[in-house]
Scaffold this motif. Structure first.
Motif, PDB file in Angstrom:
ATOM      1  N   GLY A   5       0.615  -1.291  -0.171  1.00  0.00           N
ATOM      2  CA  GLY A   5      -0.050   0.097   0.175  1.00  0.00           C
ATOM      3  C   GLY A   5       0.757   1.167   0.086  1.00  0.00           C
ATOM      4  O   GLY A   5       0.283   2.268  -0.996  1.00  0.00           O
ATOM      5  N   ALA A   6       1.935   1.064   0.905  1.00  0.00           N
ATOM      6  CA  ALA A   6       2.643   2.387   0.495  1.00  0.00           C
ATOM      7  C   ALA A   6       3.221   3.015  -1.030  1.00  0.00           C
ATOM      8  O   ALA A   6       3.503   3.692  -0.768  1.00  0.00           O
ATOM      9  CB  ALA A   6       3.770   2.395   1.881  1.00  0.00           C
ATOM     10  N   LEU A   7       3.952   1.268  -1.330  1.00  0.00           N
ATOM     11  CA  LEU A   7       4.755   1.600  -2.148  1.00  0.00           C
ATOM     12  C   LEU A   7       3.346   2.299  -3.482  1.00  0.00           C
ATOM     13  O   LEU A   7       3.753   2.965  -4.695  1.00  0.00           O
ATOM     14  CB  LEU A   7       5.100  -0.088  -3.022  1.00  0.00           C
ATOM     15  N   ARG A  64       2.346  -2.063  13.662  1.00  0.00           N
ATOM     16  CA  ARG A  64       3.665  -1.276  13.741  1.00  0.00           C
ATOM     17  C   ARG A  64       4.207  -0.939  12.272  1.00  0.00           C
ATOM     18  O   ARG A  64       5.063   0.015  12.204  1.00  0.00           O
ATOM     19  CB  ARG A  64       4.597  -2.414  14.337  1.00  0.00           C
ATOM     20  N   LEU A  65       3.819  -1.438  11.697  1.00  0.00           N
ATOM     21  CA  LEU A  65       4.201  -2.335  10.147  1.00  0.00           C
ATOM     22  C   LEU A  65       3.141  -0.908   9.366  1.00  0.00           C
ATOM     23  O   LEU A  65       4.132   0.530   9.094  1.00  0.00           O
ATOM     24  CB  LEU A  65       4.346  -2.637   8.842  1.00  0.00           C
ATOM     25  N   VAL A  66       2.585  -0.499   9.649  1.00  0.00           N
ATOM     26  CA  VAL A  66       1.518   0.638   9.621  1.00  0.00           C
ATOM     27  C   VAL A  66       2.308   2.206   9.767  1.00  0.00           C
ATOM     28  O   VAL A  66       2.087   3.038   8.911  1.00  0.00           O
ATOM     29  CB  VAL A  66       0.070   0.658  10.074  1.00  0.00           C
ATOM     30  N   GLY A  67       2.585   2.381  10.837  1.00  0.00           N
ATOM     31  CA  GLY A  67       3.285   3.245  11.328  1.00  0.00           C
ATOM     32  C   GLY A  67       4.371   3.663  10.837  1.00  0.00           C
ATOM     33  O   GLY A  67       4.715   4.717  10.711  1.00  0.00           O
ATOM     34  N   LEU A  68       5.281   2.673  10.375  1.00  0.00           N
ATOM     35  CA  LEU A  68       6.848   2.793   9.858  1.00  0.00           C
ATOM     36  C   LEU A  68       6.694   3.487   8.564  1.00  0.00           C
ATOM     37  O   LEU A  68       7.299   3.872   8.046  1.00  0.00           O
ATOM     38  CB  LEU A  68       7.448   1.451   9.806  1.00  0.00           C
ATOM     39  N   ASN A  69       5.642   1.983   8.088  1.00  0.00           N
ATOM     40  CA  ASN A  69       5.635   3.183   6.933  1.00  0.00           C
ATOM     41  C   ASN A  69       5.144   4.963   5.836  1.00  0.00           C
ATOM     42  O   ASN A  69       5.338   4.685   5.342  1.00  0.00           O
ATOM     43  CB  ASN A  69       4.967   1.497   5.711  1.00  0.00           C
ATOM     44  N   PHE A  70       3.854   4.494   7.135  1.00  0.00           N
ATOM     45  CA  PHE A  70       3.460   6.130   7.182  1.00  0.00           C
ATOM     46  C   PHE A  70       5.203   6.968   7.468  1.00  0.00           C
ATOM     47  O   PHE A  70       4.390   8.131   6.777  1.00  0.00           O
ATOM     48  CB  PHE A  70       2.201   5.884   8.655  1.00  0.00           C
TER      49      PHE A  70
END
Length: 98
Positions: A5-7, A64-70
């Motif tokens: 999603g981030a990419l 945690r991954l959502v926050g890091l990716n954000f």
């Protein structure tokens, strides 16, 4: 899933930046500012959609991954949008990309 999603958001920022820069006709610094703003808006949309998906489908995303990716996306999408706007603006002026 969070990284994909981030990419996608970063790629959309680049594409919208190129389109915006190609159609922009004002002075030089304004297309960069709007390209960065588009990237930041798309980072916010990514975060909002992640929150929505996390609330409606528990266990689907890792918070945690959502926050890091954000956090990474705030920087990368702004840079990507500005870079795309710069490339599009140079292309529209007929000067080539480099």
């Amino acid at each position: 899933m969070e990284t994909i999603g981030a990419l996608v958001a970063c790629g959309a920022s680049l594409a919208i930046g190129v389109i915006l820069g190609y159609r922009w006709t004002l002075a030089s610094p304004w297309h960069l500012i709007t390209g960065v703003m588009v990237g930041e808006i798309l980072a916010g949309v990514y975060f909002a959609m992640s929150i929505w998906a996390g609330r409606h489908f528990p266990g689907l995303l890792d918070p945690r991954l959502v926050g890091l990716n954000f956090m990474a996306l705030v920087v990368a999408a702004g840079f990507s949008g500005g870079l795309g706007a710069w490339f599009g603006y140079r292309k529209s002026m007929g000067r080539g990309l480099f």
